[in-house]
Design a protein around this motif. Structure first.
Motif, PDB file in Angstrom:
ATOM      1  N   VAL A   8      38.423  56.211  23.933  1.00  0.00           N
ATOM      2  CA  VAL A   8      38.408  57.656  21.871  1.00  0.00           C
ATOM      3  C   VAL A   8      39.226  58.610  22.277  1.00  0.00           C
ATOM      4  N   LEU A   9      39.768  58.634  21.489  1.00  0.00           N
ATOM      5  CA  LEU A   9      41.176  60.178  21.344  1.00  0.00           C
ATOM      6  C   LEU A   9      40.252  61.129  20.183  1.00  0.00           C
ATOM      7  N   THR A  10      39.839  62.348  20.436  1.00  0.00           N
ATOM      8  CA  THR A  10      39.540  63.018  19.686  1.00  0.00           C
ATOM      9  C   THR A  10      39.749  64.453  19.697  1.00  0.00           C
ATOM     10  N   GLY A  11      40.349  64.992  18.398  1.00  0.00           N
ATOM     11  CA  GLY A  11      40.227  66.381  18.714  1.00  0.00           C
ATOM     12  C   GLY A  11      40.416  67.244  17.942  1.00  0.00           C
ATOM     13  N   PRO A  12      40.549  68.383  17.032  1.00  0.00           N
ATOM     14  CA  PRO A  12      40.796  68.930  15.280  1.00  0.00           C
ATOM     15  C   PRO A  12      41.528  67.757  15.031  1.00  0.00           C
ATOM     16  N   PRO A 125      46.789  74.192  21.795  1.00  0.00           N
ATOM     17  CA  PRO A 125      46.772  75.862  22.914  1.00  0.00           C
ATOM     18  C   PRO A 125      46.142  77.011  21.744  1.00  0.00           C
ATOM     19  N   SER A 126      45.939  77.214  20.673  1.00  0.00           N
ATOM     20  CA  SER A 126      45.456  77.922  20.185  1.00  0.00           C
ATOM     21  C   SER A 126      44.887  77.726  18.833  1.00  0.00           C
ATOM     22  N   MET A 127      43.941  78.742  17.938  1.00  0.00           N
ATOM     23  CA  MET A 127      43.535  78.654  16.791  1.00  0.00           C
ATOM     24  C   MET A 127      44.921  78.656  16.015  1.00  0.00           C
ATOM     25  N   VAL A 128      45.385  79.565  16.165  1.00  0.00           N
ATOM     26  CA  VAL A 128      46.674  80.376  15.378  1.00  0.00           C
ATOM     27  C   VAL A 128      47.449  79.221  15.389  1.00  0.00           C
ATOM     28  N   GLU A 129      47.807  78.172  16.042  1.00  0.00           N
ATOM     29  CA  GLU A 129      48.455  77.299  16.365  1.00  0.00           C
ATOM     30  C   GLU A 129      48.074  76.310  15.642  1.00  0.00           C
ATOM     31  N   LEU A 130      46.858  76.334  15.483  1.00  0.00           N
ATOM     32  CA  LEU A 130      46.243  75.084  14.637  1.00  0.00           C
ATOM     33  C   LEU A 130      46.676  75.530  13.865  1.00  0.00           C
ATOM     34  N   LEU A 146      40.464  75.540   5.199  1.00  0.00           N
ATOM     35  CA  LEU A 146      39.449  76.076   5.580  1.00  0.00           C
ATOM     36  C   LEU A 146      38.074  74.975   6.139  1.00  0.00           C
ATOM     37  N   ARG A 147      37.425  74.042   5.425  1.00  0.00           N
ATOM     38  CA  ARG A 147      36.868  73.526   5.844  1.00  0.00           C
ATOM     39  C   ARG A 147      37.473  72.718   7.527  1.00  0.00           C
ATOM     40  N   ARG A 148      38.583  71.800   7.763  1.00  0.00           N
ATOM     41  CA  ARG A 148      39.209  72.147   8.724  1.00  0.00           C
ATOM     42  C   ARG A 148      39.598  72.506   9.872  1.00  0.00           C
ATOM     43  N   LEU A 149      39.295  74.173   9.793  1.00  0.00           N
ATOM     44  CA  LEU A 149      39.496  74.930  10.536  1.00  0.00           C
ATOM     45  C   LEU A 149      37.726  75.302  11.266  1.00  0.00           C
ATOM     46  N   GLN A 150      37.039  75.176   9.957  1.00  0.00           N
ATOM     47  CA  GLN A 150      35.680  75.703  10.309  1.00  0.00           C
ATOM     48  C   GLN A 150      35.573  74.466  11.605  1.00  0.00           C
ATOM     49  N   ILE A 164      37.813  63.819  29.608  1.00  0.00           N
ATOM     50  CA  ILE A 164      38.666  64.030  29.584  1.00  0.00           C
ATOM     51  C   ILE A 164      39.964  65.767  28.670  1.00  0.00           C
ATOM     52  N   GLN A 165      39.749  66.187  29.237  1.00  0.00           N
ATOM     53  CA  GLN A 165      40.706  67.135  28.201  1.00  0.00           C
ATOM     54  C   GLN A 165      41.876  67.784  28.298  1.00  0.00           C
ATOM     55  N   ILE A 166      43.163  67.268  27.012  1.00  0.00           N
ATOM     56  CA  ILE A 166      44.365  67.965  27.732  1.00  0.00           C
ATOM     57  C   ILE A 166      44.555  68.915  26.248  1.00  0.00           C
ATOM     58  N   VAL A 167      45.424  69.728  26.400  1.00  0.00           N
ATOM     59  CA  VAL A 167      45.452  70.883  25.692  1.00  0.00           C
ATOM     60  C   VAL A 167      46.747  70.299  25.256  1.00  0.00           C
ATOM     61  N   ASN A 168      47.474  69.850  23.841  1.00  0.00           N
ATOM     62  CA  ASN A 168      48.538  69.659  23.020  1.00  0.00           C
ATOM     63  C   ASN A 168      49.488  71.147  23.105  1.00  0.00           C
ATOM     64  N   ASP A 169      50.168  71.106  23.713  1.00  0.00           N
ATOM     65  CA  ASP A 169      50.429  72.642  23.421  1.00  0.00           C
ATOM     66  C   ASP A 169      52.422  72.064  24.420  1.00  0.00           C
TER      67      ASP A 169
END
Length: 190
Positions: A8-12, A125-130, A146-150, A164-169
């Motif tokens: 399973v691959l998940t993330g915002p 890497p950060s909410m600003v980048e997202l 706005l819904r996606r960011l919330q 496992i948690q991986i930061v996609n920077d």
């Protein structure tokens, strides 16, 4: 890879799951099978029915839910998404490794029904980048952004639920971390 497995691959939204997954599948096309989700949202430019998603109407989706045709399903940003059960179960039985690219609620449903699934969370890497990535796609109206960011805040808070948690920077580094998680043997604990 003779024993089937569910990954399973998940993330915002906007974190780069699709880009990572595309690269992973190109590198390991004989080892991995991508499950194609069904959705009630409209196709984005360049998306192909049956390849990117199975695009269905809300009544069709509701019928599929009622008939138990999904491993998991959820409503997100006003649209429904679900993982068709039959192709995933068939691939796992045949020894394939199946990857699901799904959101948090779906990952939680999978955790209950497939506790042995490897669950990977991709973080920004950060909410600003997202936010910059989501806006840079220029594919969603402001209300959807706005819904996606919330929702991203809620998902990031749940990252600790995953194996496992991986930061996609950095795409190559993040991809390498996924490959290690999937293909490197775990060292025996003495």
């Amino acid at each position: 890879m003779s024993k089937g497995r569910l990954i399973v691959l998940t993330g915002p939204s906007g974190v780069g799951k699709g880009t990572l997954l595309k690269s992973l599948l190109q590198r390991h096309k004989d080892d991995l099978f991508l499950s194609v989700s069904a959705t009630t949202r409209s196709p984005r430019p360049g998306e192909v029915d049956g390849k990117n998603y199975h695009f269905v109407t809300r009544p069709q989706f509701e019928r599929m839910v009622a008939q138990g045709e999904f491993l998991e399903w959820a409503e997100f940003a006003g649209n429904c998404y679900g993982t068709p059960r039959k192709p995933v179960e068939e691939k796992i039985r045949s020894g394939k490794w199946v990857i699901l690219e799904i959101e948090l609620d779906g990952a939680r449903q999978i955790r209950r029904s497939f506790p042995s699934a490897l669950q990977i969370f991709i973080a920004p890497p950060s909410m600003v980048e997202l936010e910059a990535r989501i806006r840079g796609r220029a594919q969603d109206p402001e209300a959807a952004i706005l819904r996606r960011l919330q929702r991203a805040w809620e998902e990031i808070e749940a990252a600790g639920e995953f194996d496992i948690q991986i930061v996609n920077d950095d795409l190559e580094r993040a991809l390498g971390e996924i490959e290690i998680a999937l293909f490197e043997p775990v060292a025996a604990v003495c």
